[in-house]
Write a protein that holds these residues in place. Structure first.
Motif, PDB file in Angstrom:
ATOM      1  N   TYR A 116       0.960  -1.201   0.052  1.00  0.00           N
ATOM      2  CA  TYR A 116       0.126   0.027   0.009  1.00  0.00           C
ATOM      3  C   TYR A 116       0.622   1.193   0.062  1.00  0.00           C
ATOM      4  CZ  TYR A 116      -3.127   3.643   1.469  1.00  0.00           C
ATOM      5  OH  TYR A 116      -4.003   4.634   1.704  1.00  0.00           O
ATOM      6  N   TYR A 117       2.025   1.291   0.812  1.00  0.00           N
ATOM      7  CA  TYR A 117       2.606   2.432   0.883  1.00  0.00           C
ATOM      8  C   TYR A 117       3.880   2.704  -0.377  1.00  0.00           C
ATOM      9  CZ  TYR A 117       1.190   3.350   5.357  1.00  0.00           C
ATOM     10  OH  TYR A 117       0.069   3.633   6.860  1.00  0.00           O
ATOM     11  N   THR A 118       3.879   1.603  -1.028  1.00  0.00           N
ATOM     12  CA  THR A 118       5.315   1.627  -2.109  1.00  0.00           C
ATOM     13  C   THR A 118       4.694   1.558  -3.349  1.00  0.00           C
ATOM     14  OG1 THR A 118       5.341  -0.514  -2.040  1.00  0.00           O
ATOM     15  CG2 THR A 118       6.918   0.758  -0.623  1.00  0.00           C
ATOM     16  N   SER A 119       3.173   1.205  -3.538  1.00  0.00           N
ATOM     17  CA  SER A 119       2.665   1.110  -4.854  1.00  0.00           C
ATOM     18  C   SER A 119       1.870   2.346  -5.325  1.00  0.00           C
ATOM     19  CB  SER A 119       2.019  -0.050  -5.084  1.00  0.00           C
ATOM     20  OG  SER A 119       1.273  -0.257  -6.312  1.00  0.00           O
ATOM     21  N   VAL A 120       1.985   3.283  -5.910  1.00  0.00           N
ATOM     22  CA  VAL A 120       0.950   4.289  -6.414  1.00  0.00           C
ATOM     23  C   VAL A 120      -0.225   3.867  -6.963  1.00  0.00           C
ATOM     24  CG1 VAL A 120       0.324   6.363  -7.758  1.00  0.00           C
ATOM     25  CG2 VAL A 120       2.786   6.095  -6.722  1.00  0.00           C
ATOM     26  N   ASP A 121      -0.250   2.634  -7.368  1.00  0.00           N
ATOM     27  CA  ASP A 121      -1.575   2.107  -8.011  1.00  0.00           C
ATOM     28  C   ASP A 121      -2.322   1.538  -6.994  1.00  0.00           C
ATOM     29  OD1 ASP A 121      -0.514   2.924 -10.760  1.00  0.00           O
ATOM     30  OD2 ASP A 121       0.286   1.008 -11.194  1.00  0.00           O
ATOM     31  N   VAL A 122      -1.620   0.766  -5.978  1.00  0.00           N
ATOM     32  CA  VAL A 122      -2.511   0.044  -5.391  1.00  0.00           C
ATOM     33  C   VAL A 122      -3.093   1.218  -4.093  1.00  0.00           C
ATOM     34  CG1 VAL A 122      -2.281  -1.437  -3.023  1.00  0.00           C
ATOM     35  CG2 VAL A 122      -1.125  -2.030  -5.425  1.00  0.00           C
ATOM     36  N   ALA A 148      -6.016   2.954  -5.769  1.00  0.00           N
ATOM     37  CA  ALA A 148      -7.359   2.267  -6.021  1.00  0.00           C
ATOM     38  C   ALA A 148      -7.782   2.014  -4.699  1.00  0.00           C
ATOM     39  CB  ALA A 148      -6.852   0.671  -6.370  1.00  0.00           C
ATOM     40  N   ILE A 149      -7.040   1.578  -3.643  1.00  0.00           N
ATOM     41  CA  ILE A 149      -7.699   1.498  -2.155  1.00  0.00           C
ATOM     42  C   ILE A 149      -8.354   2.701  -1.656  1.00  0.00           C
ATOM     43  CG2 ILE A 149      -7.024   1.011   0.097  1.00  0.00           C
ATOM     44  CD1 ILE A 149      -5.379  -1.344  -0.942  1.00  0.00           C
ATOM     45  N   ASP A 150      -7.611   3.917  -1.864  1.00  0.00           N
ATOM     46  CA  ASP A 150      -8.107   5.116  -1.240  1.00  0.00           C
ATOM     47  C   ASP A 150      -9.467   5.707  -2.135  1.00  0.00           C
ATOM     48  OD1 ASP A 150      -5.993   5.173   0.428  1.00  0.00           O
ATOM     49  OD2 ASP A 150      -4.780   6.641  -0.832  1.00  0.00           O
ATOM     50  N   LEU A 151      -9.184   5.183  -3.414  1.00  0.00           N
ATOM     51  CA  LEU A 151     -10.659   5.543  -4.143  1.00  0.00           C
ATOM     52  C   LEU A 151     -11.744   4.579  -3.610  1.00  0.00           C
ATOM     53  CD1 LEU A 151      -9.222   6.322  -7.805  1.00  0.00           C
ATOM     54  CD2 LEU A 151     -10.434   8.080  -6.129  1.00  0.00           C
ATOM     55  N   LEU A 152     -11.470   3.483  -3.558  1.00  0.00           N
ATOM     56  CA  LEU A 152     -12.565   2.547  -2.971  1.00  0.00           C
ATOM     57  C   LEU A 152     -13.074   3.065  -1.731  1.00  0.00           C
ATOM     58  CD1 LEU A 152     -11.194  -0.999  -4.308  1.00  0.00           C
ATOM     59  CD2 LEU A 152     -13.207   0.239  -5.166  1.00  0.00           C
ATOM     60  N   ALA A 153     -12.431   3.191  -1.045  1.00  0.00           N
ATOM     61  CA  ALA A 153     -12.670   3.756   0.497  1.00  0.00           C
ATOM     62  C   ALA A 153     -13.522   4.938   0.376  1.00  0.00           C
ATOM     63  CB  ALA A 153     -11.322   3.934   1.618  1.00  0.00           C
TER      64      ALA A 153
END
Length: 172
Positions: free
Chosen positions: A40-46, A49-54
Protein backbone atom coordinates in the motif's frame (compact mmCIF):
# COMPACT_ATOMS: atom_id res chain seq x y z
CA UNK A 1 -36.65 -30.43 21.16
CA UNK A 2 -33.72 -29.49 18.91
CA UNK A 3 -34.90 -25.87 18.82
CA UNK A 4 -34.42 -25.74 22.59
CA UNK A 5 -30.77 -26.76 22.32
CA UNK A 6 -29.20 -24.57 19.65
CA UNK A 7 -25.80 -26.31 19.78
CA UNK A 8 -27.31 -29.74 19.15
CA UNK A 9 -27.93 -28.79 15.51
CA UNK A 10 -24.45 -27.39 14.92
CA UNK A 11 -21.56 -29.20 13.33
CA UNK A 12 -18.14 -28.92 14.89
CA UNK A 13 -15.96 -27.30 12.25
CA UNK A 14 -12.91 -27.04 14.49
CA UNK A 15 -13.23 -30.19 16.62
CA UNK A 16 -9.88 -29.58 18.27
CA UNK A 17 -9.80 -25.80 17.92
CA UNK A 18 -7.11 -26.26 15.27
CA UNK A 19 -6.84 -23.00 13.37
CA UNK A 20 -4.21 -24.44 11.04
CA UNK A 21 -7.11 -25.86 9.00
CA UNK A 22 -8.72 -22.44 8.69
CA UNK A 23 -8.62 -20.92 5.20
CA UNK A 24 -7.22 -17.62 6.47
CA UNK A 25 -4.22 -19.36 7.98
CA UNK A 26 -3.51 -21.86 5.23
CA UNK A 27 -3.60 -19.08 2.62
CA UNK A 28 -1.11 -17.06 4.64
CA UNK A 29 -3.53 -14.16 4.87
CA UNK A 30 -2.65 -13.05 8.39
CA UNK A 31 1.04 -13.79 8.00
CA UNK A 32 1.29 -11.26 5.17
CA UNK A 33 0.01 -8.16 7.00
CA UNK A 34 3.37 -6.40 6.82
CA UNK A 35 3.66 -7.12 3.10
CA UNK A 36 0.15 -5.80 2.42
CA UNK A 37 1.01 -2.62 4.30
CA UNK A 38 4.29 -2.20 2.42
CA UNK A 39 2.52 -2.71 -0.90
CA UNK A 40 0.00 0.00 0.00
CA UNK A 41 2.75 2.46 0.94
CA UNK A 42 5.07 1.72 -2.00
CA UNK A 43 2.71 1.23 -4.95
CA UNK A 44 0.98 4.32 -6.26
CA UNK A 45 -1.45 2.13 -8.19
CA UNK A 46 -2.44 0.09 -5.13
CA UNK A 47 -2.75 3.06 -2.77
CA UNK A 48 -4.76 5.09 -5.31
CA UNK A 49 -7.15 2.21 -5.99
CA UNK A 50 -7.68 1.48 -2.29
CA UNK A 51 -8.10 5.16 -1.38
CA UNK A 52 -10.66 5.68 -4.16
CA UNK A 53 -12.61 2.57 -3.15
CA UNK A 54 -12.66 3.76 0.47
CA UNK A 55 -13.83 7.24 -0.53
CA UNK A 56 -16.58 5.87 -2.78
CA UNK A 57 -17.71 3.29 -0.19
CA UNK A 58 -18.39 6.01 2.38
CA UNK A 59 -20.57 8.57 0.68
CA UNK A 60 -22.67 11.20 2.35
CA UNK A 61 -25.21 9.77 4.76
CA UNK A 62 -28.16 11.04 6.73
CA UNK A 63 -30.05 9.69 9.70
CA UNK A 64 -33.77 9.03 9.89
CA UNK A 65 -36.15 8.35 12.73
CA UNK A 66 -37.62 10.34 15.58
CA UNK A 67 -36.08 13.84 15.96
CA UNK A 68 -34.43 12.97 19.30
CA UNK A 69 -32.77 9.90 17.79
CA UNK A 70 -31.60 11.85 14.75
CA UNK A 71 -30.04 14.49 16.98
CA UNK A 72 -28.29 11.81 19.09
CA UNK A 73 -27.00 10.06 15.95
CA UNK A 74 -25.73 13.35 14.50
CA UNK A 75 -23.95 14.14 17.77
CA UNK A 76 -22.40 10.66 17.83
CA UNK A 77 -21.26 11.08 14.21
CA UNK A 78 -19.76 14.50 14.97
CA UNK A 79 -18.04 13.38 18.18
CA UNK A 80 -16.53 10.30 16.50
CA UNK A 81 -15.80 12.01 13.16
CA UNK A 82 -17.82 9.18 11.66
CA UNK A 83 -17.26 9.80 7.95
CA UNK A 84 -13.48 9.94 8.36
CA UNK A 85 -13.52 6.96 10.73
CA UNK A 86 -15.58 4.83 8.32
CA UNK A 87 -13.32 5.77 5.41
CA UNK A 88 -10.29 4.71 7.45
CA UNK A 89 -12.00 1.45 8.44
CA UNK A 90 -12.79 0.64 4.80
CA UNK A 91 -9.21 1.47 3.75
CA UNK A 92 -7.81 -0.67 6.57
CA UNK A 93 -10.18 -3.53 5.71
CA UNK A 94 -9.12 -3.46 2.06
CA UNK A 95 -5.41 -3.44 2.95
CA UNK A 96 -5.44 -6.09 5.68
CA UNK A 97 -8.74 -7.85 4.98
CA UNK A 98 -9.87 -6.87 8.48
CA UNK A 99 -10.62 -3.70 10.41
CA UNK A 100 -11.78 -3.46 14.00
CA UNK A 101 -13.34 -0.82 16.21
CA UNK A 102 -13.82 -1.34 19.93
CA UNK A 103 -17.09 0.02 21.28
CA UNK A 104 -16.28 1.59 24.63
CA UNK A 105 -19.06 2.93 26.78
CA UNK A 106 -18.95 4.98 29.93
CA UNK A 107 -22.48 5.53 31.11
CA UNK A 108 -24.61 6.89 28.30
CA UNK A 109 -21.61 7.89 26.17
CA UNK A 110 -20.26 5.55 23.52
CA UNK A 111 -16.90 6.08 21.93
CA UNK A 112 -15.11 4.05 19.30
CA UNK A 113 -11.49 3.00 19.62
CA UNK A 114 -9.54 1.80 16.62
CA UNK A 115 -7.86 -1.60 17.04
CA UNK A 116 -4.77 -2.38 15.01
CA UNK A 117 -5.64 -5.48 12.95
CA UNK A 118 -2.06 -6.75 13.29
CA UNK A 119 -2.69 -7.11 17.02
CA UNK A 120 -6.12 -8.81 16.89
CA UNK A 121 -6.72 -12.56 16.94
CA UNK A 122 -10.19 -14.08 16.82
CA UNK A 123 -11.01 -16.63 19.49
CA UNK A 124 -13.36 -19.23 18.05
CA UNK A 125 -15.16 -22.23 19.47
CA UNK A 126 -15.37 -25.68 17.93
CA UNK A 127 -18.41 -24.56 15.92
CA UNK A 128 -16.49 -21.76 14.23
CA UNK A 129 -18.27 -19.00 16.16
CA UNK A 130 -16.24 -16.04 17.40
CA UNK A 131 -16.38 -16.05 21.20
CA UNK A 132 -13.93 -13.20 21.74
CA UNK A 133 -11.02 -11.25 20.34
CA UNK A 134 -7.53 -11.25 21.79
CA UNK A 135 -5.89 -7.84 21.48
CA UNK A 136 -2.15 -7.83 22.05
CA UNK A 137 -0.77 -4.40 22.80
CA UNK A 138 1.75 -4.69 25.61
CA UNK A 139 -0.30 -7.37 27.31
CA UNK A 140 -3.10 -9.57 26.03
CA UNK A 141 -6.65 -8.39 26.59
CA UNK A 142 -9.68 -10.53 25.76
CA UNK A 143 -12.50 -8.46 24.26
CA UNK A 144 -16.17 -9.40 24.21
CA UNK A 145 -17.29 -9.87 20.57
CA UNK A 146 -20.37 -7.74 21.37
CA UNK A 147 -18.01 -4.79 21.89
CA UNK A 148 -15.98 -5.26 18.71
CA UNK A 149 -17.10 -4.19 15.26
CA UNK A 150 -15.24 -6.45 12.84
CA UNK A 151 -15.25 -5.44 9.18
CA UNK A 152 -13.99 -8.30 7.01
CA UNK A 153 -13.45 -8.16 3.26
CA UNK A 154 -13.87 -11.27 1.13
CA UNK A 155 -14.27 -13.71 4.00
CA UNK A 156 -13.70 -17.26 2.75
CA UNK A 157 -15.69 -20.22 3.99
CA UNK A 158 -15.78 -20.45 7.76
CA UNK A 159 -12.81 -18.16 8.27
CA UNK A 160 -13.12 -15.66 11.09
CA UNK A 161 -10.93 -13.31 9.04
CA UNK A 162 -11.24 -11.34 5.85
CA UNK A 163 -8.97 -11.45 2.85
CA UNK A 164 -6.82 -8.53 1.71
CA UNK A 165 -7.72 -7.10 -1.67
CA UNK A 166 -3.97 -7.06 -2.41
CA UNK A 167 -3.29 -10.70 -1.49
CA UNK A 168 -3.09 -11.95 -5.07
CA UNK A 169 -0.47 -9.38 -6.07
CA UNK A 170 1.50 -8.84 -2.87
CA UNK A 171 4.47 -10.93 -3.98
CA UNK A 172 4.65 -10.02 -7.68
Amino acid sequence: KQAQNYNSGKVEVFPFGNLSQNLAFTAGVLANYEEYETLYYTSVDVSTAIDLLAQYAVTEFEFSGPPGDIKAAQEFARKNNLRSRLTNLVRTMLIYGNAYDYIASTGPDITLQYLNPKKVTAIIDTYGDVTGYKYTAGSDKILDPEQVMHFAYGRLGNSPYGYSITHQVHDL
